[in-house]
Design a protein around this motif. Structure first.
Motif, mmCIF file in Angstrom:
data_model
loop_
_atom_site.group_PDB
_atom_site.id
_atom_site.type_symbol
_atom_site.label_atom_id
_atom_site.label_comp_id
_atom_site.label_asym_id
_atom_site.label_seq_id
_atom_site.Cartn_x
_atom_site.Cartn_y
_atom_site.Cartn_z
ATOM 1 N N THR A 254 2.740 19.378 -27.878
ATOM 2 C CA THR A 254 2.220 18.321 -27.007
ATOM 3 C C THR A 254 3.306 17.730 -26.111
ATOM 4 O O THR A 254 3.044 16.808 -25.341
ATOM 5 N N ASP A 255 4.516 18.266 -26.200
ATOM 6 C CA ASP A 255 5.622 17.787 -25.373
ATOM 7 C C ASP A 255 5.490 18.384 -23.976
ATOM 8 O O ASP A 255 5.703 19.582 -23.769
ATOM 9 N N CYS A 289 -4.958 19.222 -24.727
ATOM 10 C CA CYS A 289 -6.096 18.904 -25.581
ATOM 11 C C CYS A 289 -6.968 20.137 -25.747
ATOM 12 O O CYS A 289 -7.231 20.854 -24.773
ATOM 13 N N TYR A 290 -7.411 20.407 -26.955
ATOM 14 C CA TYR A 290 -8.387 21.467 -27.209
ATOM 15 C C TYR A 290 -9.682 20.820 -27.680
ATOM 16 O O TYR A 290 -9.692 20.054 -28.648
ATOM 17 N N GLY A 291 -10.773 21.122 -26.975
ATOM 18 C CA GLY A 291 -12.060 20.553 -27.360
ATOM 19 C C GLY A 291 -13.058 20.645 -26.229
ATOM 20 O O GLY A 291 -12.991 21.546 -25.390
ATOM 21 N N GLU A 292 -14.011 19.706 -26.198
ATOM 22 C CA GLU A 292 -15.039 19.654 -25.163
ATOM 23 C C GLU A 292 -14.569 18.741 -24.024
ATOM 24 O O GLU A 292 -14.059 17.640 -24.264
ATOM 25 N N TYR A 317 -16.497 22.486 -20.550
ATOM 26 C CA TYR A 317 -16.587 23.538 -21.553
ATOM 27 C C TYR A 317 -15.599 23.327 -22.693
ATOM 28 O O TYR A 317 -14.563 22.668 -22.551
ATOM 29 N N LYS A 318 -15.913 23.950 -23.828
ATOM 30 C CA LYS A 318 -15.029 23.910 -24.980
ATOM 31 C C LYS A 318 -13.871 24.867 -24.762
ATOM 32 O O LYS A 318 -14.072 26.023 -24.371
ATOM 33 N N GLY A 319 -12.662 24.396 -25.007
ATOM 34 C CA GLY A 319 -11.492 25.240 -24.838
ATOM 35 C C GLY A 319 -10.262 24.405 -24.541
ATOM 36 O O GLY A 319 -10.190 23.222 -24.891
ATOM 37 N N ASN A 320 -9.289 25.036 -23.878
ATOM 38 C CA ASN A 320 -8.051 24.354 -23.516
ATOM 39 C C ASN A 320 -8.285 23.428 -22.322
ATOM 40 O O ASN A 320 -8.905 23.821 -21.334
ATOM 41 N N HIS A 321 -7.770 22.232 -22.414
ATOM 42 C CA HIS A 321 -7.850 21.293 -21.300
ATOM 43 C C HIS A 321 -6.457 20.728 -21.035
ATOM 44 O O HIS A 321 -5.687 20.499 -21.978
ATOM 45 N N GLY A 322 -6.167 20.512 -19.744
ATOM 46 C CA GLY A 322 -4.842 20.010 -19.385
ATOM 47 C C GLY A 322 -4.849 19.181 -18.120
ATOM 48 O O GLY A 322 -3.870 19.152 -17.390
ATOM 49 N N TYR A 323 -5.960 18.518 -17.861
ATOM 50 C CA TYR A 323 -6.107 17.740 -16.619
ATOM 51 C C TYR A 323 -5.056 16.623 -16.557
ATOM 52 O O TYR A 323 -4.825 15.935 -17.560
#
Length: 518
Positions: A254-255, A289-292, A317-323
């Motif tokens: 998470t760094d 973040c991983y999720g919805e 969608y469910k998966g990798n998020h990095g906004y």
């Protein structure tokens, strides 16, 4: 023993020749090893342009924009269209605009219409959804890489195809011994001065695709020879981070300072000539973040369907998020890649000498921020495909590189005729027997005024010349030698070429005459 003057002269000539031969053999490696490294300040955003408007899903760049590649043979850009169709087309390169309004951006034209480059054979890499990973113009044809989008079993072993000028498809072939998910994507030529040290003429790589354990946890590149695809079992991976060596950052880190995170993506690779920098272009997440996905801040972190809500207004969608994702560059020193080739380092030992966020005023903030990148040696420009920047269509951002050059800029004398630096590669054009000399120009440095541009007609006669300054046509002239009248040019780097055409023959494009007007 008496030594005559003639013998002394011959001895001196022999010693000079030996010295010259020694310097010729010893100096090139030292020179390239000390070539400049590209820094963030060396890339200047020039502007952008829109891609051609599409019709149906078979003929559109909407939901596409991957596998961007410059074609030096005709000065166009290859790009894959709609993700579900995987058809590719070649587009022109208009003069970019620096406007931040999409409506002000020029629109490219189609040079070659959308087509299935692999003629229905992409499925031969394995069962499941297959995508084009990269396109590389080579000889008079194309090299095309492909990968299975979701290869849960890691079954894909073959990845690269050769497409001849008449559309004949050979392959697929295996590249090297690394996992196929580490080689089946982007490609780029290796500058001629680095080919001997690295052991080949091109690089291919892949990163961050689904089922992360089969691909690289960060930039990856393997040296290969596109002219001998059937014999690449010993191709050497010179940078890459397999599951066992997550040295740039772990999947669940998470760094945000780490060079790799779970939502990292890499879409393009550029190796600018005249430098020792290998540049990977992609998107780096601004969160992990991983999720919805959700745009509702009150839900973030709350459980849902066995996972959690992640703040991402661009994807539900469910998966990798990095906004929000950032256009990003990972810069490597080519000397480190050579060390891996020589066996003194491992591919996963390497670290970028620098990373930075790429200025891209019109980029989206979703995961498709950067889908591809490619380099034009004659103008030292880098083209970057920015996904979903024009609705669901990409735009192409253009950057000027301030260091390195395939054809060094010509230093303008006070007045006089500018001769081009002899080209290292053969002129463009598919008529192998027909070549064309680079143009010459007579200019005044004081006024940046080109008094004349001249070009010698190729053999056989009957050709018509069209003069270009980069992609801007300066007009046509029939007969020979062809000339263009006086004109005043703007400050900056100008790449003057001539495109010769003749009925029944393929066009012939001259090597560029590059001049710099202060």
């Amino acid at each position: 023993m008496t030594v005559t003057r003639r013998e002394l002269t011959l001895l001196a000539i022999g010693l000079a020749a030996m010295t010259l031969a020694f310097l010729s053999a010893a100096s090139p490696r030292a020179q390239i090893a000390d070539a400049p490294l590209v820094q963030a300040s060396d890339l200047t955003y020039v502007g952008a342009f829109r891609v051609p408007a599409g019709g149906d899903d078979q003929h559109t760049f909407s939901y596409g924009g991957t596998a961007l590649q410059f074609d030096s043979r005709d000065g166009g850009l290859w790009m894959v269209g709609h993700a579900q169709q995987q058809r590719a087309a070649e587009i022109s390169i208009p003069t970019p605009s620096a406007s931040t309004s999409l409506a002000d951006l020029p629109r490219a034209a189609l040079k070659r219409d959308f087509t299935d480059l692999l003629a229905g054979k992409m499925g031969s890499i394995g069962s499941g959804e297959a995508h084009v990973g990269g396109i590389l113009p080579w000889g008079d044809g194309l090299i095309v890489s492909a990968y299975l989008y979701y290869d849960g079993s890691g079954s894909q072993q073959l990845s690269h195809f050769a497409v001849s000028a008449d559309g004949t498809v050979s392959g697929p072939y295996r590249i090297g011994s690394a996992r196929t998910g580490m080689v089946s994507g982007y490609m780029t030529p290796i500058p001629s001065e680095w080919q001997s040290a690295l052991g080949g003429p091109a690089l291919t790589g892949q990163c961050c695709i689904p089922i992360i354990s089969r691909t690289s946890f960060g930039p990856s590149a393997t040296v290969f020879d596109p002219s001998a695809l059937s014999n690449q079992s010993k191709a050497v991976q010179v940078v890459g981070y397999p599951n066992e060596h997550q040295n740039l950052g772990g999947y669940y880190d998470t760094d945000l300072s780490h060079a790799f995170l779970m939502a990292t993506s890499i879409g393009g690779l550029v190796f600018p000539s005249g430098t020792r920098s290998v540049l990977f272009f992609g998107a780096q997440p601004g969160s992990v973040c991983y999720g919805e996905g959700t745009s509702d801040q009150s839900k973030v972190g709350q459980p849902v369907d066995g996972t959690i809500w992640c703040y991402d207004p661009t994807s539900i969608y469910k998966g990798n998020h990095g906004y929000p994702w950032r256009p990003f560059i990972w810069a490597y020193d080519a000397n480190d890649l050579v060390a891996v080739k020589q066996g003194t380092k491992n591919p996963w030992d390497l670290k970028p000498y620098a990373t930075w966020t790429l200025p891209a005023p019109l980029a989206s903030q979703d995961a498709s921020t950067v889908l591809g990148a490619t380099y034009e040696p004659a103008t030292r420009r880098i083209y970057v495909s920015l996904g979903d920047a024009d609705g669901r269509a990409p735009i192409v951002a253009v950057y000027q590189l301030a260091v390195g050059a395939a054809t060094p800029p010509v230093v303008t004398p006070p007045d006089g005729t500018i001769e081009p630096t002899p080209p290292q590669d053969s002129p463009s054009g598919t008529d192998a027997a027909v070549t064309a000399d680079a143009p010459t120009a007579t200019i005044s440095a004081a006024t940046c005024r080109v008094t004349s541009i001249k070009a010698k007609m190729p053999q056989g006669g009957g050709w018509t010349a069209e003069f270009f300054d980069s992609d801007k046509s300066l007009g046509k002239d029939a007969g020979g030698p062809a000339t263009r009248p006086a004109q005043t040019v703007t400050s900056g780097v100008h790449s003057l070429t001539v495109r010769w055409t003749k009925a029944g023959h393929d066009p012939v494009v001259t090597p560029p005459l590059v001049l710099e007007c202060q």
